[in-house]
Design a protein around this motif. Sequence first.
Motif, PDB file in Angstrom:
ATOM      1  N   CYS A  83     -64.220  11.714 -20.108  1.00 29.78           N
ATOM      2  CA  CYS A  83     -65.114  10.738 -20.774  1.00 29.78           C
ATOM      3  C   CYS A  83     -64.324   9.972 -21.833  1.00 29.78           C
ATOM      4  O   CYS A  83     -63.454  10.530 -22.518  1.00 29.78           O
ATOM      5  N   LEU A  85     -64.604   6.969 -25.165  1.00 30.89           N
ATOM      6  CA  LEU A  85     -65.404   6.259 -26.159  1.00 30.89           C
ATOM      7  C   LEU A  85     -64.961   4.802 -26.202  1.00 30.89           C
ATOM      8  O   LEU A  85     -63.776   4.506 -26.407  1.00 30.89           O
ATOM      9  N   ILE A 122     -70.280   5.594 -24.146  1.00 28.87           N
ATOM     10  CA  ILE A 122     -69.396   6.606 -23.554  1.00 28.87           C
ATOM     11  C   ILE A 122     -69.397   6.393 -22.035  1.00 28.87           C
ATOM     12  O   ILE A 122     -70.463   6.291 -21.408  1.00 28.87           O
TER      13      ILE A 122
END
Length: 696
Positions: A83, A85, A122
């Motif tokens: 993941c 940001l 995200i």
Amino acid sequence: MRCYFSYSAPAAGNYTLSYSTYDYGNNPASGSLTFALGDVVPPVVSLTYPADGASIGTTTSKFNFTMYDTNFTANSTYTNNTCTLYINGTAYGNATSLNSSTTNGSITNNANLTNGTYTWLIACTDGSGNTANSASRTLYVDNSTGPSLTVTAPPSYSYYNRTITVAYTVSSFSFNRTTVNLLNGTSGALLSSTNVSGAGTVSVNLTAPGDYLYNVSVTAYDNLNRNTAVTKINVTAEATAPTLAIIWPNSSVLYAPTNATYNSSVVKLNFTATDAFSVANCSYSTDGNGTWTPAACSNTSMINVSLGSFASGTHTVQVKANDSSGNVRYASATFVVDTAATSTTTVSNSGTVAVAANTTNVALLSNVSNANITANSSVMGDGTAGLNITIPTLSLTTDNLSATLNGTLNATINTTGISYRLEFQTANTTITGPTNWSGALQLPTVKSTTSVSPPSVSGYNSAVLSVVEVGFGSERLNLSSPARLVMAGQGGAQHVGYSRSGGTITPITATCDNDTSAGIGSNNECVIYGNTGGDLVIWTTHFTSFSVFALTPTTSSGNGGSTYNPAPPNVMQPVTTTPTTTPSSNPSTSKTLPTPTYPNSQPSTGQTPPTAPTKPSSSGSTPTQPPTQPSSGSKPTAPAAAPSGSNNFNVEAPAAPAPGGDAFGVVLTIIGLMVVVGLVGAAAYLLLKPEKKGRL
């Protein structure tokens, strides 16, 4: 033969397909097939922190999220979930090896954020390469210590009307609101509160509940609940104009060249301006010329200004006073100037001073004490013109003006009608009046008998015989010690009272214990009827209008009417006294009235009212009779000589009577007394005669 079939695998992974088949002869055949299915379902990503629209006060922060991968299989080759940001489209860090079907992840931005507004999300990719983005959120970054706040109004120690305008400028990267509070300036209690959502330059009006001191506080908040506060103290809200009173000039005096106190060459303006908080400025204008001249003034103080000289005539001065809240009060006064007048007699030495002709004012200089002033009929005429005496020692407060005599003062006013004497026997008496009093004391002045209303007494008709005004017109003047007012020749069978502003006479019911200032006792005034010389004496602690009036019964009894007037309720019945005269040796010649004597301390005489006839008792006692008639050969006795130290003054004798006037008066007196005796006898007879019954 070909066969086709379809199958949906529950998840990505390795699978073995087993199959069997038969021919027409029902001969079987079987086999298996092993194969692998890939992951084509992306993960689900949701954001948990910061909230949408949140503010942070640091350059770095944690960004928390949850990733759910439906096709995740533990220990499979599809476990390398990642993941990232993204802030404003730029990657600011990532999280890897998220090897579970549900993962609570957190990423800290790897680069500092400056103050401003950002959008972040995200994005997560599973081991099969499937990628999904979360929803985006807004983020405010504010690294300051709090909002910036500048209050431009009101300033501390300022003045407003009932509306207080609050002006301020506020800025913040994460502004939330501004709260404007109105507080009690003494206790600090909250009176009102207003929330304002807008930033920038803002103006808010607060309404004060009354004239008072207030504090105003302004507090700005950002989204992190950091605040900046500014408080302004002692903000005055007032909607009431100052109180304004002009002391001088006034219309009760004449401004003339020879008037020491009220000189026409320099007319003085004296006034007071009073406000609950502050008097900002004062100014004056004369005769409506439209020009306002500033006059230095302060709260509650008496302001003295020289207006200069004026031409003869009536003039007007107008004064205005502004308080610091913008309220304005106006006042005006008129005054009369006579540049040719010579109407003032100045008393510069102690002793007796005769008032000159054409005089309307007597000016006492400050060094004069124990003055004796005499104004004869050549000056006073019928006494209606009036005469003032100005007292130099004045004291002004916000409530009253007082004048103090230097020593004692006696003033004799001889008119062509009645002569009056005003005595201040107690040294340094203080006279107190309203603030519009000038300190000019009006000596006894004759007024019309219609200027007051007679009292209403049940069973009697009342008639005003004379009115004399003392002091300051219809206004009341109070004395620190009683003064003595003598009305020559008015001590006969009459009544006396006082009134104010042309109202109804209030009878004076108290008799003096003696003819001194102590004789007044606890009363405000008392009276002596028929002292030595047949005069009327009033001791009083206040000045006003004093009146002599008569009462006659509304009905008569017997033949010829009643000769005795009983005292009406609450009104003292004075004694009828026979004035003493000195008969001439020749009745046909004119006579001279004796000089009335006014001792400093002499018990009052003849104070007991005559007794009405009473019904005799059963023992046969005779009724009390009125004073008997003198014998025909008796003569009135001359008054005794005045004792040493008495206050004597001369009363001008009236014109001589016509020849034979004395003899005619004696005859009328004898006839009157005979009528009295006859009426009393008739009354006694009616009371004593036996009752007759059975007859109409």
